[in-house]
Design a protein around this motif. Structure first.
Motif, PDB file in Angstrom:
ATOM      1  N   CYS A   1       0.842  -1.189   0.000  1.00  0.00           N
ATOM      2  CA  CYS A   1       0.000   0.000   0.000  1.00  0.00           C
ATOM      3  C   CYS A   1       0.882   1.245   0.000  1.00  0.00           C
ATOM      4  O   CYS A   1       1.915   1.294   0.678  1.00  0.00           O
TER       5      CYS A   1
ATOM      6  N   CYS B   1      -3.778   5.163   7.453  1.00  0.00           N
ATOM      7  CA  CYS B   1      -4.541   5.338   6.217  1.00  0.00           C
ATOM      8  C   CYS B   1      -5.953   5.820   6.541  1.00  0.00           C
ATOM      9  O   CYS B   1      -6.388   5.813   7.695  1.00  0.00           O
TER      10      CYS B   1
ATOM     11  N   MET C   1       5.428  -3.029   5.316  1.00  0.00           N
ATOM     12  CA  MET C   1       4.703  -2.929   4.058  1.00  0.00           C
ATOM     13  C   MET C   1       5.539  -3.463   2.897  1.00  0.00           C
ATOM     14  O   MET C   1       5.038  -4.166   2.009  1.00  0.00           O
TER      15      MET C   1
ATOM     16  N   CYS D   1      -3.336  -3.890   8.848  1.00  0.00           N
ATOM     17  CA  CYS D   1      -2.762  -4.097   7.509  1.00  0.00           C
ATOM     18  C   CYS D   1      -2.798  -5.568   7.120  1.00  0.00           C
ATOM     19  O   CYS D   1      -3.031  -5.903   5.956  1.00  0.00           O
TER      20      CYS D   1
ATOM     21  N   CYS E   1      -6.258  -6.221   5.826  1.00  0.00           N
ATOM     22  CA  CYS E   1      -6.827  -5.296   4.846  1.00  0.00           C
ATOM     23  C   CYS E   1      -7.056  -5.989   3.517  1.00  0.00           C
ATOM     24  O   CYS E   1      -6.138  -6.584   2.944  1.00  0.00           O
TER      25      CYS E   1
END
Length: 302
Positions: A224, A242, A276, A287, A290
């Motif tokens: 992301c 986010c 990430m 995350c 997600c």
């Protein structure tokens, strides 16, 4: 393993440029309880509104690259008494601004004020061409009243020849799929600059899944961009990774205690960027769960 260590070493000193886009949750208050929004299930307790002073300090801190500041995240921006002052202040500091509104409070007076302001972008969230569907999705709004508010604003904008770039949005989901062609047909001659059809999301599992197309579990992992390019700040100053983390499940700092640029360069953000890039999130983290990025992630110890 060597590659992972090289990435980890890089993340120890690499700090991306300050974001070009910020979501600032100036209010968590909303007059609707839309079934596809976390508001319908209740939000975690945070300060209900951001003060003008805190907003101005944020803008002063991040304005150097003239970012786009979106004055919304979980609530209805027209409910904030200082909205117009916030727009004006951000403009004086060289920032562009945007609001996303359900238009229930868009009186003629409010329309005039927005059209006379320095607001750069205005987006209407208006689902459906059917009163029955709209009012079921967005209680207690009334379809005809809201549509009239939007059309009045568009007529004022046309007659005055000024105002922000204006778009209208419908969420593509099971409830609205059959209405999409009619929606586009109705609004393409209304005077809006753009019509957006956006896919429904679950807000990290906060709401019932109304999506039509669900991501494949076999899809390749895709990092992301949010922790590298976006800034998101809740009404109490909490910085989150986010715009979907409306409940502050992954706090990265607080702008009341530290500047955003200090938080952006801080350890929690650096660790998030490393996770990430390597798909190594703690099990149970937002995350890892997600739907936009979680494909074959590697779970690490909490």
């Amino acid at each position: 393993m060597a590659l992972w260590h090289n990435i980890a070493e890089l993340m120890d000193y690499y700090i991306p440029p300050l974001p070009s886009v910020y979501w600032i949750d100036i209010t968590r208050l909303c007059d609707l309880r839309c079934v596809m929004c976390p508001q319908s299930y209740g939000l975690r307790d945070h300060r209900p509104t951001m003060s003008l002073d805190v907003f101005q300090r944020i803008v002063d801190d991040v304005c150097e690259n003239h970012p786009l500041i979106k004055l919304y995240l979980s609530g209805e921006p027209l409910l904030h008494k200082d909205l117009l002052e916030m727009i004006a202040y951000a403009d004086r500091q060289g920032c562009r601004t945007m609001i996303h509104t359900n238009a229930t409070l868009l009186t003629q007076t409010m329309s005039q004020r927005l059209l006379s302001s320095a607001l750069t972008f205005l987006s209407f969230s208006f689902d459906g061409c059917s009163a029955e569907v709209y009012e079921r999705l967005r209680p207690p709004a009334r379809f005809e009243q809201v549509r009239s508010n939007i059309r009045q604003y568009l007529e004022l904008r046309r007659s005055q020849g000024r105002g922000p770039h204006t778009s209208i949005e419908i969420i593509r989901m099971k409830d609205t799929e059959d209405l999409l062609p009619d929606f586009v047909t109705e609004w393409k001659t209304s005077g809006v600059d753009e019509i957006h059809v956006v896919d429904c999301m679950t807000w990290l599992g906060c709401v019932k899944d109304r999506r039509i197309d669900r991501p494949s579990n076999n899809a390749a992992y895709k990092p992301c961009e949010a922790p590298f390019r976006h800034g998101c700040i809740l009404s109490d100053g909490t910085v989150v990774p986010c715009c979907m983390d409306v409940n502050g499940m992954m706090p990265l700092g607080n702008v009341i205690e530290s500047s955003f640029r200090e938080i952006w360069a801080g350890k929690p953000y650096r660790q998030l960027r490393l996770a990430m890039l390597t798909a190594g999130f703690p099990e149970g983290s937002i995350c890892a769960g997600c739907a936009n990025i979680a494909r074959e992630v590697k779970h690490t110890a909490p």
